[in-house]
Design a protein around this motif. Sequence first.
Motif, mmCIF file in Angstrom:
data_model
loop_
_atom_site.group_PDB
_atom_site.id
_atom_site.type_symbol
_atom_site.label_atom_id
_atom_site.label_comp_id
_atom_site.label_asym_id
_atom_site.label_seq_id
_atom_site.Cartn_x
_atom_site.Cartn_y
_atom_site.Cartn_z
ATOM 1 N N LYS A 93 1.241 -1.490 0.619
ATOM 2 C CA LYS A 93 -0.161 -0.113 0.242
ATOM 3 C C LYS A 93 0.833 1.421 0.184
ATOM 4 C CE LYS A 93 -4.066 -1.731 2.246
ATOM 5 N NZ LYS A 93 -5.071 -1.414 3.789
ATOM 6 N N THR A 94 2.148 0.974 0.789
ATOM 7 C CA THR A 94 2.940 2.339 0.330
ATOM 8 C C THR A 94 4.011 2.527 -0.599
ATOM 9 O OG1 THR A 94 3.240 1.894 3.327
ATOM 10 C CG2 THR A 94 4.852 3.317 1.733
ATOM 11 N N GLN A 96 1.998 1.841 -3.578
ATOM 12 C CA GLN A 96 1.165 2.562 -4.441
ATOM 13 C C GLN A 96 0.879 3.472 -4.194
ATOM 14 O OE1 GLN A 96 1.124 0.440 -6.759
ATOM 15 N NE2 GLN A 96 -0.680 -1.555 -6.222
ATOM 16 N N LYS A 97 0.645 4.305 -3.242
ATOM 17 C CA LYS A 97 0.924 5.863 -2.349
ATOM 18 C C LYS A 97 1.826 6.584 -2.484
ATOM 19 C CE LYS A 97 0.047 8.530 2.157
ATOM 20 N NZ LYS A 97 -0.136 8.328 3.381
ATOM 21 N N THR A 126 3.136 -3.173 -9.166
ATOM 22 C CA THR A 126 3.477 -2.026 -8.905
ATOM 23 C C THR A 126 4.597 -1.381 -10.723
ATOM 24 O OG1 THR A 126 5.688 -2.608 -8.031
ATOM 25 C CG2 THR A 126 3.900 -1.695 -6.734
#
Length: 246
Positions: A93-94, A96-97, A126
């Motif tokens: 998630k990090t 992607q964020k 990613t």
Amino acid sequence: MSLQDQIDKNKLPNHLAVIMDGNGRWAKQKGLFRNKGHEKGAKTVKAIVEACAEIDIPFLTLYAFSTENWNRPKLEIDLLMRLLVSSLKKELKTLQKNNIKLNVIGNIDSLPKKTIKELLDVIEKTKSNSRMTLTLALSYGSREEIIKTIKEISLKVKNNLISPENIDESVINSHLYTQNLPDVDLLIRTSGEQRISNFLLWQIAYAELYFTDILWPDYTKDNLFEAILNYQNRERRFGKTSDQLK
């Protein structure tokens, strides 16, 4: 003014590489088991990756596990592989964020199947991210990489696919694990050791080297910014004289 605000965005290293050293010593100093050092080191990885993304460094390569690390006790190797898998799952998630693309270099086939599966999954998810390329050097050794490259080029010469006269830096670069990465501009090593430890020997030919006594688990964003400011105050001549650069 904060250290981050002092950084000149026009003079950033295009490719930053880090030898993350000192997890075991950090744990020993605190009377803890080595796994605690690796766990704290993983948190440092997250902080430094985010810091590099914040200041827009395009390429970051971390020396996560060397070919020589296979000589460590099996329990520690198993722990490191489990930690890698859990970190990848947790930090997707990090990545992607922050629009970060994951890349891997090294003899990946030697890793446990579960580790390979998780790596490939995150790499696939990613692959379209474009803010920064984060490369993990896993089961990586520069001498092994160079030997592999020589064998591949030799085989092509034998099969008349390459003429020996045409072998140059670009041909060698195209056969390295790092074929899609630029040369390293700044190499940082933590923990006070001042050696390269078989890391990116070809790729750091003109890199600036920065050594710090800080153990990796204690390394902070400000420590990173200090290294980059130090880099920005150096004169990179690439064989030329100072007068030529002026």
